[in-house]
Design a protein around this motif. Structure first.
Motif, PDB file in Angstrom:
ATOM      1  N   UNK A   1      -7.878   3.122  -1.600  1.00 50.93           N
ATOM      2  CA  UNK A   1      -9.343   3.062  -1.646  1.00 50.93           C
ATOM      3  C   UNK A   1      -9.981   4.283  -0.977  1.00 50.93           C
ATOM      4  N   UNK A   2      -9.402   4.703   0.157  1.00 47.51           N
ATOM      5  CA  UNK A   2      -9.908   5.886   0.844  1.00 47.51           C
ATOM      6  C   UNK A   2      -9.740   7.128  -0.018  1.00 47.51           C
ATOM      7  N   UNK A   3      -8.571   7.246  -0.657  1.00 50.00           N
ATOM      8  CA  UNK A   3      -8.297   8.393  -1.533  1.00 50.00           C
ATOM      9  C   UNK A   3      -9.263   8.404  -2.726  1.00 50.00           C
ATOM     10  N   UNK A   4      -9.501   7.207  -3.307  1.00 54.36           N
ATOM     11  CA  UNK A   4     -10.415   7.089  -4.454  1.00 54.36           C
ATOM     12  C   UNK A   4     -11.847   7.445  -4.064  1.00 54.36           C
TER      13      UNK A   4
ATOM     14  N   UNK B   1      -3.285  -0.535  -0.158  1.00 56.80           N
ATOM     15  CA  UNK B   1      -4.573  -0.732  -0.814  1.00 56.80           C
ATOM     16  C   UNK B   1      -5.679   0.060  -0.091  1.00 56.80           C
ATOM     17  N   UNK B   2      -5.664   0.008   1.250  1.00 58.78           N
ATOM     18  CA  UNK B   2      -6.683   0.725   2.031  1.00 58.78           C
ATOM     19  C   UNK B   2      -6.564   2.228   1.842  1.00 58.78           C
TER      20      UNK B   2
ATOM     21  N   UNK C   1      -7.644  14.897   6.006  1.00 58.74           N
ATOM     22  CA  UNK C   1      -6.290  15.028   5.447  1.00 58.74           C
ATOM     23  C   UNK C   1      -5.241  14.573   6.452  1.00 58.74           C
ATOM     24  N   UNK C   2      -5.402  14.971   7.694  1.00 57.11           N
ATOM     25  CA  UNK C   2      -4.433  14.587   8.732  1.00 57.11           C
ATOM     26  C   UNK C   2      -4.429  13.081   8.972  1.00 57.11           C
ATOM     27  N   UNK C   3      -5.609  12.495   9.018  1.00 61.28           N
ATOM     28  CA  UNK C   3      -5.690  11.053   9.264  1.00 61.28           C
ATOM     29  C   UNK C   3      -5.163  10.253   8.073  1.00 61.28           C
ATOM     30  N   UNK C   4      -5.411  10.770   6.848  1.00 60.64           N
ATOM     31  CA  UNK C   4      -4.900  10.082   5.668  1.00 60.64           C
ATOM     32  C   UNK C   4      -3.372  10.140   5.630  1.00 60.64           C
ATOM     33  N   UNK C   5      -2.791  11.298   6.001  1.00 65.68           N
ATOM     34  CA  UNK C   5      -1.340  11.425   6.061  1.00 65.68           C
ATOM     35  C   UNK C   5      -0.749  10.465   7.084  1.00 65.68           C
ATOM     36  N   UNK C   6      -1.444  10.311   8.219  1.00 65.79           N
ATOM     37  CA  UNK C   6      -0.980   9.396   9.258  1.00 65.79           C
ATOM     38  C   UNK C   6      -0.966   7.956   8.735  1.00 65.79           C
TER      39      UNK C   6
ATOM     40  N   UNK D   1       5.663  -6.832   6.915  1.00 63.90           N
ATOM     41  CA  UNK D   1       5.938  -7.695   5.773  1.00 63.90           C
ATOM     42  C   UNK D   1       5.482  -6.992   4.498  1.00 63.90           C
ATOM     43  N   UNK D   2       5.900  -7.531   3.389  1.00 65.37           N
ATOM     44  CA  UNK D   2       5.487  -6.965   2.107  1.00 65.37           C
ATOM     45  C   UNK D   2       3.973  -7.087   1.914  1.00 65.37           C
ATOM     46  N   UNK D   3       3.432  -8.211   2.387  1.00 66.82           N
ATOM     47  CA  UNK D   3       1.981  -8.420   2.290  1.00 66.82           C
ATOM     48  C   UNK D   3       1.229  -7.390   3.113  1.00 66.82           C
ATOM     49  N   UNK D   4       1.742  -7.102   4.310  1.00 63.98           N
ATOM     50  CA  UNK D   4       1.144  -6.084   5.177  1.00 63.98           C
ATOM     51  C   UNK D   4       1.247  -4.709   4.515  1.00 63.98           C
ATOM     52  N   UNK D   5       2.357  -4.424   3.854  1.00 66.22           N
ATOM     53  CA  UNK D   5       2.549  -3.152   3.161  1.00 66.22           C
ATOM     54  C   UNK D   5       1.537  -2.985   2.031  1.00 66.22           C
ATOM     55  N   UNK D   6       1.374  -4.047   1.245  1.00 67.16           N
ATOM     56  CA  UNK D   6       0.409  -3.987   0.148  1.00 67.16           C
ATOM     57  C   UNK D   6      -1.023  -3.771   0.658  1.00 67.16           C
ATOM     58  N   UNK D   7      -1.359  -4.393   1.770  1.00 69.63           N
ATOM     59  CA  UNK D   7      -2.712  -4.255   2.349  1.00 69.63           C
ATOM     60  C   UNK D   7      -2.957  -2.831   2.824  1.00 69.63           C
ATOM     61  N   UNK D   8      -1.959  -2.258   3.494  1.00 72.98           N
ATOM     62  CA  UNK D   8      -2.096  -0.884   3.979  1.00 72.98           C
ATOM     63  C   UNK D   8      -2.161   0.100   2.815  1.00 72.98           C
TER      64      UNK D   8
END
Length: 359
Positions: free
Chosen positions: A324-327, A320-321, A296-301, A311-318
């Motif tokens: 995926x981790x939450x899913x 997405x990851x 939980x702590x690492x996901x919040x971080x 960038x917006x592309x970098x935001x979308x990539x982060x």
């Protein structure tokens, strides 16, 4: 006392420990009418039948085999059969006319190499009498090149490698080099006995499960409900032997003794199994709880790191990851929870079974 024939019509005896001709059980002693003698073909025959057959012409004999006349040349008793019968694992049943297995018996083993005889291994399955004429050991001899032969370099005592009895060239003491040794070696063994042993062991286990035991004194079979346990002598006894020989001793019913053993076994099971799993699950749940907090702590971080996207592309990539981790977390949790609930439900059912059991 229980009648064996009424216990089970399928109760069997060791046929391999009976004479092949008169079908009478052999006795674990030499030089008696029912003492076992070993034929060259590997069969065991009682001393009385052996002498009777030996006196007849070959065509008149009841026993016929490929060995012909030489089948009766062995002068010794079958001490290998006697050795087996002397073990405290057999009881003679006059009702059935043969031997029953009274205690578990492991496969006999070769007294020289200690390999177990086998009815499956071709090199260890037939009966073979060991000849008594052995070669001298190499360290007793020295080769003389001058004389062109061997000389004795130290005293040599020819003896049986099994019983250590010394051999002699005198025929009258039964230790001639040309007589047979009274033991067997592992190249061959009593095939019929080894073939019967697994079945007789299963029969003993079946009797034990069905509540039957052998009296330690008279060796007769009786039902547990009618037997006693002598606390002084530590013997399981039929009612007759208890009354005759142990009246002055403190005794309990064998049923009480068996109940105590089973209760102790269940207590051990509780300690070794239930408590072990209780400790295991407690530890696992603590590790799981710590893991969930850490995740939980690492996901919040990771979620907070979204604000640091360049960038917006970098935001979308982060994003997405993180998604995926939450899913993945939700998926593995959903897979795990039914097992936990199923286990919890099953334990509650077992507890209810114990509560509902009047006994």
């Amino acid at each position: 006392m229980l009648d064996l024939l009424n216990y089970d019509k399928r109760v069997k005896i060791f046929e391999s420990l009976n004479c092949i001709l008169c079908k009478e059980p052999c006795v674990p002693i030499a030089r008696q009418p029912r003492s076992p003698r070993l034929l060259h073909c590997g069969s065991a025959i009682c001393h009385e039948c052996f002498e009777k057959e030996k006196s007849l012409k070959q065509e008149e004999r009841e026993h016929k085999c490929d060995w012909g006349e030489t089948c009766f040349y062995n002068p010794n008793f079958a001490y290998c059969v006697i050795d087996v019968l002397l073990q405290d694992c057999f009881t003679l049943s006059p009702i059935l006319g043969g031997y029953l297995l009274m205690k578990p018996l492991v496969n006999p083993e070769c007294p020289m190499c200690h390999d177990e005889y086998s009815n499956k291994d071709a090199s260890k399955k037939a009966f073979f009498s060991l000849y008594a004429h052995y070669l001298m050991s190499q360290d007793s001899l020295v080769l003389s090149p001058i004389l062109g032969g061997y000389l004795l370099q130290k005293p040599f005592r020819p003896e049986c490698p099994i019983c250590q009895d010394e051999y002699s060239d005198k025929v009258d003491n039964k230790k001639s080099f040309w007589l047979y040794c009274n033991h067997i070696i592992c190249q061959e063994c009593h095939l019929n006995f080894l073939c019967e042993l697994p079945e007789m062991t299963r029969q003993l286990e079946e009797m034990d499960k069905s509540g039957y035991r052998f009296c330690d004194e008279c060796k007769k079979l009786d039902i547990v409900d009618e037997m006693h346990h002598c606390k002084k002598c530590l013997l399981q006894l039929c009612g007759n032997c208890t009354y005759k020989n142990h009246r002055s001793h403190k005794a309990i019913t064998l049923l009480q003794k068996e109940a105590g053993l089973m209760s102790h076994e269940l207590c051990d099971l509780s300690i070794s199994e239930v408590q072990t799993y209780n400790q295991l699950f407690s530890g696992l749940h603590k590790e799981l709880s710590d893991g969930l907090q850490g995740f939980d702590q690492k996901l919040l971080k990771k979620k907070r790191d979204l604000t640091n996207a360049s960038t917006f592309e970098d935001l979308r990539e982060k994003h997405k990851k993180c998604t995926e981790l939450k899913t993945d977390f939700e998926k593995c949790s959903e897979e795990y929870m039914p097992h936990v609930r199923k286990y919890e439900k099953r334990v509650k059912e077992l507890m209810k079974t114990l509560d509902d059991d009047p006994n």
